[in-house]
Design an enzyme around this catalytic site. Structure first.
Site, PDB file in Angstrom:
ATOM      1  N   TRP A  51      -6.436 -39.482 -33.534  1.00  0.00           N
ATOM      2  CA  TRP A  51      -7.692 -39.995 -34.090  1.00  0.00           C
ATOM      3  C   TRP A  51      -7.656 -40.026 -35.615  1.00  0.00           C
ATOM      4  O   TRP A  51      -8.084 -41.009 -36.229  1.00  0.00           O
ATOM      5  CB  TRP A  51      -8.894 -39.201 -33.576  1.00  0.00           C
ATOM      6  CG  TRP A  51      -9.153 -39.483 -32.133  1.00  0.00           C
ATOM      7  CD1 TRP A  51      -9.030 -38.620 -31.079  1.00  0.00           C
ATOM      8  CD2 TRP A  51      -9.550 -40.740 -31.550  1.00  0.00           C
ATOM      9  NE1 TRP A  51      -9.318 -39.259 -29.897  1.00  0.00           N
ATOM     10  CE2 TRP A  51      -9.641 -40.551 -30.154  1.00  0.00           C
ATOM     11  CE3 TRP A  51      -9.826 -42.003 -32.077  1.00  0.00           C
ATOM     12  CZ2 TRP A  51     -10.005 -41.574 -29.278  1.00  0.00           C
ATOM     13  CZ3 TRP A  51     -10.193 -43.027 -31.200  1.00  0.00           C
ATOM     14  CH2 TRP A  51     -10.276 -42.813 -29.815  1.00  0.00           C
TER      15      TRP A  51
ATOM     16  N   ASP B  51     -14.756 -36.222 -38.718  1.00  0.00           N
ATOM     17  CA  ASP B  51     -14.997 -36.897 -37.445  1.00  0.00           C
ATOM     18  C   ASP B  51     -15.181 -35.790 -36.412  1.00  0.00           C
ATOM     19  O   ASP B  51     -14.225 -35.131 -36.012  1.00  0.00           O
ATOM     20  CB  ASP B  51     -13.789 -37.787 -37.090  1.00  0.00           C
ATOM     21  CG  ASP B  51     -13.906 -38.421 -35.718  1.00  0.00           C
ATOM     22  OD1 ASP B  51     -14.879 -38.136 -34.997  1.00  0.00           O
ATOM     23  OD2 ASP B  51     -12.997 -39.207 -35.351  1.00  0.00           O
TER      24      ASP B  51
ATOM     25  N   LYS C  64     -19.240 -38.090 -26.009  1.00  0.00           N
ATOM     26  CA  LYS C  64     -18.508 -36.888 -25.611  1.00  0.00           C
ATOM     27  C   LYS C  64     -19.498 -35.755 -25.332  1.00  0.00           C
ATOM     28  O   LYS C  64     -19.524 -35.194 -24.256  1.00  0.00           O
ATOM     29  CB  LYS C  64     -17.512 -36.459 -26.689  1.00  0.00           C
ATOM     30  CG  LYS C  64     -16.658 -37.587 -27.293  1.00  0.00           C
ATOM     31  CD  LYS C  64     -15.643 -38.185 -26.350  1.00  0.00           C
ATOM     32  CE  LYS C  64     -14.973 -39.472 -26.805  1.00  0.00           C
ATOM     33  NZ  LYS C  64     -14.209 -39.454 -28.017  1.00  0.00           N
TER      34      LYS C  64
HETATM   35  C1  LIG Z   1     -13.630 -40.712 -28.775  1.00  0.00           C
HETATM   36  C2  LIG Z   1     -13.319 -40.505 -30.195  1.00  0.00           C
HETATM   37  C3  LIG Z   1     -13.426 -41.535 -31.138  1.00  0.00           C
HETATM   38  C4  LIG Z   1     -13.657 -42.978 -30.769  1.00  0.00           C
HETATM   39  O1  LIG Z   1     -14.919 -43.281 -30.481  1.00  0.00           O
HETATM   40  P1  LIG Z   1     -15.335 -44.756 -30.051  1.00  0.00           P
HETATM   41  O2  LIG Z   1     -16.748 -44.526 -29.694  1.00  0.00           O
HETATM   42  O3  LIG Z   1     -14.473 -45.187 -28.893  1.00  0.00           O
HETATM   43  O4  LIG Z   1     -15.183 -45.639 -31.218  1.00  0.00           O
HETATM   44  C5  LIG Z   1     -13.186 -41.232 -32.465  1.00  0.00           C
HETATM   45  N1  LIG Z   1     -12.834 -40.005 -32.842  1.00  0.00           N
HETATM   46  C6  LIG Z   1     -12.694 -38.997 -31.960  1.00  0.00           C
HETATM   47  C7  LIG Z   1     -12.290 -37.648 -32.444  1.00  0.00           C
HETATM   48  C8  LIG Z   1     -12.929 -39.211 -30.610  1.00  0.00           C
HETATM   49  O5  LIG Z   1     -12.800 -38.211 -29.724  1.00  0.00           O
END
Ligand SMILES: *Cc1c(COP(=O)(O)O)cnc(C)c1O
Length: 365
Positions: A101, A177, A201
């Site tokens: 990521w 993030d 999530k």
């Molecule tokens: C799932 C995830 C994303 C991506 O998110 P999207 O909604 O598919 O754009 C970005 N960063 C992390 C750490 C993730 O787990």
């Protein structure tokens, strides 16, 4: 009883939340409307919105000089939206690369300025190898004129989590993030310039992104930044410059209420610790399974694990489904298995998984 769902995202939600949403589907609190059918400017939806924002602010103890924005586009869109809004000051952004990521974040930001890998835990070039450790802060080579430093708080695919936040020079805001571990434990928001998280999530349905941003970082977007992604325009309009993902915000609000009813983030953290410890202990004591991540930075949310004999993977997964344990297949880039233990996964679900692990090993070892 519903099966236990270990998906990495979109992921399991608290049953009480789904039940309340079902009860209110046709008629939200006597309004005669589903939340999906309400104008985002109606007094009914305004109350839903304000309650969600207020509850999130309370759960994370968000200081008054931070804005909470409800945006769209998920984590990947923020990989562009963050540089569009923050890189202006010097045109440079630095990244700590700890897995898939954060690597994606750097590559996207490259479109908007001068990006730099300040540290990385990659030991290989080309062929993908699982990442299993975090580079220690003394080794980070951060440029003093970086407009911000980006880290991924929890690498969802690799199963690596930060438990200590870096101390940075005052002029370099830290961007995290937090998509896959936000609200899994208390967080000192004041350590960050900006926190973003896709909702699917640990918060609610896909389509909603939470952004928590310090006020002084707002209002410096690059001229090319789309209006709907300009933090100033979004903030000045209380996240209603365009129609926000109203139903997702409603569900997120119910999830925030549910976390409060569990005792808040301290209580949630204790449960998450018990869950993760239980699963790691089961993996570590077995010679049939293994998790390769350094115990110092093992994620509490996403636990990848591998069968020593991968030819048994299919049998493992189909047996798991029969036992009511869903979506345990690992990410395609690393293979094996992955159990995601987000807030809504009860301890009983992990106990059930551990029981299955032991039973499968007995039958196949
Ligand atoms: C799932 C995830 C994303 C991506 O998110 P999207 O909604 O598919 O754009 C970005 N960063 C992390 C750490 C993730 O787990």
């Amino acid at each position: 009883m519903r099966p236990y769902n270990f998906s990495a995202g979109p992921a399991t939600l608290p049953q009480a939340v789904l039940q309340q949403a079902a009860d209110e589907m046709l008629d939200w609190q006597g309004s005669g409307m589903s939340v999906m059918e309400m104008s985002h400017r109606s007094k009914e939806f305004s109350s839903i919105y304000e309650h969600a924002e207020q509850t999130l602010r309370e759960l994370l103890a968000v200081p008054g000089h931070y804005k909470i924005l409800f945006m769209q586009g998920g984590g990947l869109a923020e990989n562009a939206i963050v540089p569009l809004n923050l890189i202006h000051r010097t045109g440079k952004a630095d990244f700590i690369i700890t897995g898939s990521w954060s690597a994606k974040s750097l590559n996207e930001a490259r479109k908007y300025g001068d990006v730099h890998e300040a540290a990385s835990n990659s030991s290989s070039h080309g062929h993908y190898k699982p990442r299993t450790w975090l580079p220690s802060q003394e080794t980070w080579k951060i440029r003093q004129d970086a407009a911000y430093l980006h880290i991924c708080g929890n690498e969802t695919i690799d199963g690596i989590e930060f438990f200590e936040w870096p101390c940075l020079p005052e002029q370099i805001p830290l961007v995290v993030d937090a998509s896959s571990h936000i609200l899994s434990r208390p967080l000192d928001v004041s350590r960050f310039g900006l926190i973003f998280a896709g909702a699917q999530k640990n918060i609610g349905p896909a389509g909603l992104t939470i952004v928590i941003v310090r006020e002084d970082l707002i209002g410096h977007a690059l001229p090319v930044c789309p209006s709907a992604f300009d933090y100033k325009i979004v903030a000045d309009n209380n996240s209603m410059f365009n129609t926000p993902p109203t139903y997702a915000i409603y569900i997120a609000g119910l999830v925030f209420d549910w976390i409060k009813s569990c005792g808040g983030l301290r209580a949630i953290e204790q449960t998450n610790l018990s869950k993760a410890n239980l699963l790691y202990a089961a993996l570590d004591k077995s010679s049939f399974y293994h998790n390769p991540v350094d115990p110092q930075c093992r994620s509490r949310m996403n636990i990848p694990f591998f069968l020593k004999d991968p030819s048994r993977n299919e049998a493992f997964l189909s047996g798991a489904r029969e036992a009511g344990l869903l979506q345990l297949k690992g990410h395609k880039s690393v293979g094996g298995m992955r159990a995601s233990l987000y807030n809504a996964m009860p301890l009983a679900g992990v106990q059930s998984l551990v029981h299955y692990l032991e039973d499968f090993e007995k039958r196949h070892a």
